[in-house]
Write a protein that holds these residues in place. Sequence first.
Motif, PDB file in Angstrom:
ATOM      1  N   ALA A 350      18.294  43.923   3.271  1.00 26.60           N
ATOM      2  CA  ALA A 350      17.250  43.144   3.126  1.00 26.60           C
ATOM      3  C   ALA A 350      16.422  42.825   4.366  1.00 26.60           C
ATOM      4  O   ALA A 350      15.240  42.782   4.296  1.00 26.60           O
ATOM      5  CB  ALA A 350      17.561  41.786   2.507  1.00 26.60           C
ATOM      6  N   ASP A 351      17.255  42.451   5.493  1.00 26.45           N
ATOM      7  CA  ASP A 351      16.412  41.794   6.517  1.00 26.45           C
ATOM      8  C   ASP A 351      15.561  42.931   7.256  1.00 26.45           C
ATOM      9  O   ASP A 351      14.667  42.792   7.757  1.00 26.45           O
ATOM     10  CB  ASP A 351      17.227  41.005   7.800  1.00 26.45           C
ATOM     11  CG  ASP A 351      18.433  41.803   7.703  1.00 26.45           C
ATOM     12  OD1 ASP A 351      18.685  43.015   7.199  1.00 26.45           O
ATOM     13  OD2 ASP A 351      19.169  41.493   8.831  1.00 26.45           O
ATOM     14  N   ARG A 352      16.466  44.284   7.143  1.00 26.90           N
ATOM     15  CA  ARG A 352      15.688  45.324   7.845  1.00 26.90           C
ATOM     16  C   ARG A 352      14.642  46.046   6.890  1.00 26.90           C
ATOM     17  O   ARG A 352      13.375  46.114   7.690  1.00 26.90           O
ATOM     18  CB  ARG A 352      16.678  46.436   7.907  1.00 26.90           C
ATOM     19  CG  ARG A 352      17.913  46.375   8.967  1.00 26.90           C
ATOM     20  CD  ARG A 352      18.817  47.620   9.059  1.00 26.90           C
ATOM     21  NE  ARG A 352      20.142  47.346   9.724  1.00 26.90           N
ATOM     22  CZ  ARG A 352      20.925  48.002   9.832  1.00 26.90           C
ATOM     23  NH1 ARG A 352      20.857  48.841   9.041  1.00 26.90           N
ATOM     24  NH2 ARG A 352      22.210  47.564  10.416  1.00 26.90           N
ATOM     25  N   SER A 353      14.647  45.741   5.605  1.00 30.07           N
ATOM     26  CA  SER A 353      13.537  46.074   4.806  1.00 30.07           C
ATOM     27  C   SER A 353      12.229  45.128   5.008  1.00 30.07           C
ATOM     28  O   SER A 353      11.103  45.588   5.038  1.00 30.07           O
ATOM     29  CB  SER A 353      14.151  45.861   3.185  1.00 30.07           C
ATOM     30  OG  SER A 353      12.986  46.359   2.568  1.00 30.07           O
ATOM     31  N   GLN A 354      12.389  43.862   5.347  1.00 28.56           N
ATOM     32  CA  GLN A 354      11.754  42.892   5.457  1.00 28.56           C
ATOM     33  C   GLN A 354      10.870  43.388   6.863  1.00 28.56           C
ATOM     34  O   GLN A 354       9.503  43.312   6.891  1.00 28.56           O
ATOM     35  CB  GLN A 354      12.231  41.571   5.427  1.00 28.56           C
ATOM     36  CG  GLN A 354      11.088  40.391   5.753  1.00 28.56           C
ATOM     37  CD  GLN A 354      11.691  38.890   5.520  1.00 28.56           C
ATOM     38  OE1 GLN A 354      12.886  38.803   6.012  1.00 28.56           O
ATOM     39  NE2 GLN A 354      10.831  38.063   5.329  1.00 28.56           N
ATOM     40  N   ALA A 355      11.594  43.585   7.766  1.00 28.48           N
ATOM     41  CA  ALA A 355      10.921  43.949   9.300  1.00 28.48           C
ATOM     42  C   ALA A 355      10.241  45.411   9.181  1.00 28.48           C
ATOM     43  O   ALA A 355       8.983  45.368   9.525  1.00 28.48           O
ATOM     44  CB  ALA A 355      12.012  43.941  10.075  1.00 28.48           C
ATOM     45  N   LEU A 356      10.741  46.080   8.257  1.00 26.90           N
ATOM     46  CA  LEU A 356      10.094  47.598   8.209  1.00 26.90           C
ATOM     47  C   LEU A 356       8.713  47.463   7.762  1.00 26.90           C
ATOM     48  O   LEU A 356       7.618  48.033   7.710  1.00 26.90           O
ATOM     49  CB  LEU A 356      10.936  48.784   7.551  1.00 26.90           C
ATOM     50  CG  LEU A 356      10.411  50.010   7.853  1.00 26.90           C
ATOM     51  CD1 LEU A 356      10.566  50.407   9.318  1.00 26.90           C
ATOM     52  CD2 LEU A 356      10.966  50.926   6.724  1.00 26.90           C
ATOM     53  N   ARG A 357       8.676  46.686   6.519  1.00 18.75           N
ATOM     54  CA  ARG A 357       7.333  46.134   5.805  1.00 18.75           C
ATOM     55  C   ARG A 357       6.340  45.577   6.575  1.00 18.75           C
ATOM     56  O   ARG A 357       5.152  45.958   6.508  1.00 18.75           O
ATOM     57  CB  ARG A 357       7.734  45.467   4.612  1.00 18.75           C
ATOM     58  CG  ARG A 357       8.406  46.231   3.344  1.00 18.75           C
ATOM     59  CD  ARG A 357       8.687  45.230   2.080  1.00 18.75           C
ATOM     60  NE  ARG A 357       9.538  45.875   1.284  1.00 18.75           N
ATOM     61  CZ  ARG A 357       9.318  46.937   0.409  1.00 18.75           C
ATOM     62  NH1 ARG A 357       8.112  47.352   0.437  1.00 18.75           N
ATOM     63  NH2 ARG A 357      10.262  47.037  -0.372  1.00 18.75           N
ATOM     64  N   ALA A 358       6.858  44.657   7.415  1.00 11.51           N
ATOM     65  CA  ALA A 358       5.910  44.131   8.582  1.00 11.51           C
ATOM     66  C   ALA A 358       5.424  45.126   9.555  1.00 11.51           C
ATOM     67  O   ALA A 358       4.049  45.309   9.693  1.00 11.51           O
ATOM     68  CB  ALA A 358       6.664  42.950   9.355  1.00 11.51           C
ATOM     69  N   ILE A 359       6.261  46.166   9.970  1.00 12.78           N
ATOM     70  CA  ILE A 359       5.829  47.166  10.791  1.00 12.78           C
ATOM     71  C   ILE A 359       4.927  48.164   9.962  1.00 12.78           C
ATOM     72  O   ILE A 359       4.009  48.555  10.698  1.00 12.78           O
ATOM     73  CB  ILE A 359       7.094  48.195  11.427  1.00 12.78           C
ATOM     74  CG1 ILE A 359       7.966  47.126  12.213  1.00 12.78           C
ATOM     75  CG2 ILE A 359       6.607  49.116  12.284  1.00 12.78           C
ATOM     76  CD1 ILE A 359       9.354  47.654  12.386  1.00 12.78           C
TER      77      ILE A 359
END
Length: 465
Positions: A350-359
């Motif tokens: 979930a934390d990586r997914s959140q970061a990737l959506r921001a990218i």
Amino acid sequence: MNDVIFDESVADIDGAEFVSNKISRTETRDSLYTFDEVRKKVEAFLPNSATALRVMFAVAASGIFRNRVMLWLLFVGAPSSGKTELVQLLRNSPNAYCLDNVTLNSFISGERPTTKQKVFDLLPLLDRKCLVIKDWTVIFSLDEKMTKKIIGDMVGVYDKQLSKFSSRRGRVSYESEFSHLGCITPATLNHHHNYLNMIGPRFLCYTIMNPSIEDEKKSFDTIFSNQDRDGLEKEAREAVQSYLKTLTTRDMASVVKPLSSPTQDYLRIAARFVSRARGIVILQSASFRDESGNDITYYEPLETQIEQPWRAVQQLMELTRYLAFVCGKEEVGKDELEIIKQVVISSMPADRSQALRAIQAKGGAITTKELSEDIDRSNRTSRRMLDELSVLGILKKTKGSGQLANFYGVEDEFKDFICAEPTSPTVENMPDAEIESIFGALIVRASCKSFPIVDSINKPNIVNK
């Protein structure tokens, strides 16, 4: 293999009594619904649920047929996001098996039946159905040993066969193939990431995003309306169950055409991406003091484990085809591939997914400070997430010089997949050799049926005759 006779009216799994799907089963109308009719009825009850509904149908329908791999998917969303209400529409369907929870040894019990007490195993009851668990939080809240045992059993079940030996029953073995739908919150996913690492590669996820202002208004208007919510839910449930029953009478292989070359290429990249994104990285914190006397923290990888993409590509292939199948489409198009992209991004931790959506929102490149501000995390946590994605080969780290910060951009292999919209896998995107093959088949068909070919191939160097 043991043959066990089951009385499905009431079953007891390790002391936990549950009512089977034969109880209170709702009869649905004989006439057929179209997917659009079902979508409208469900959105009248749950606004803004059209895409999640397609995903639910695709996974539920896959459980009815034999496939390369089983589709197991978690709906990830904040509390009250509608995910539980959506999967509950499958309740009492003959093609679904809905439970609030599973307990230790639910799939195959170690108890021996007696003349006074029967023993019920869950696994054979699931064959050719969709198992629905409305809240995985309940399973994760059990004792740690019990949770690990349940997850361990599910890892074995995913191979479509499970065997157990106990001193009371001897060897008991079942072959069972089923799909699975569950619901979970992002906070639970993050808090119990160690459990999900055990079974993660076997699960796909779909994140129900927070609604836009317009969608939020639509939901409020529905709630404040004088419509009978119970009546809307009943209509939606009957439509969903009737349509799922209709899908069981169709042959997907004859409805959906084989995947085109552009679609296969897209899924190859998606599979490689999700395999890396779900990888396990152990980082070690280190620091040094720069020329200005500031302490600079960085992370060094100690261990990395990345799964091979073979299971992932089969999961995505099956899901893509079923997304087209449930809508009655003959071939996979842009809409299905866009959903696949969202599933791939959601299937990361979930934390990586959140970061990737921001990218993704930044066009494919970001700094630690920008990520920290966008997701409201500390600079240190943001840097760790970006370094993890860099170690996994998803991001490319460019070191800044002077006062410039380190810069993280999506690797070239994945940049179009993450940052660009999927293109329709139509003839315009096919290799010339494949187009010429299709065009040749059209000519043969036309010569046999005595009708002109419609001018539908608009590709350079190909002349319609």
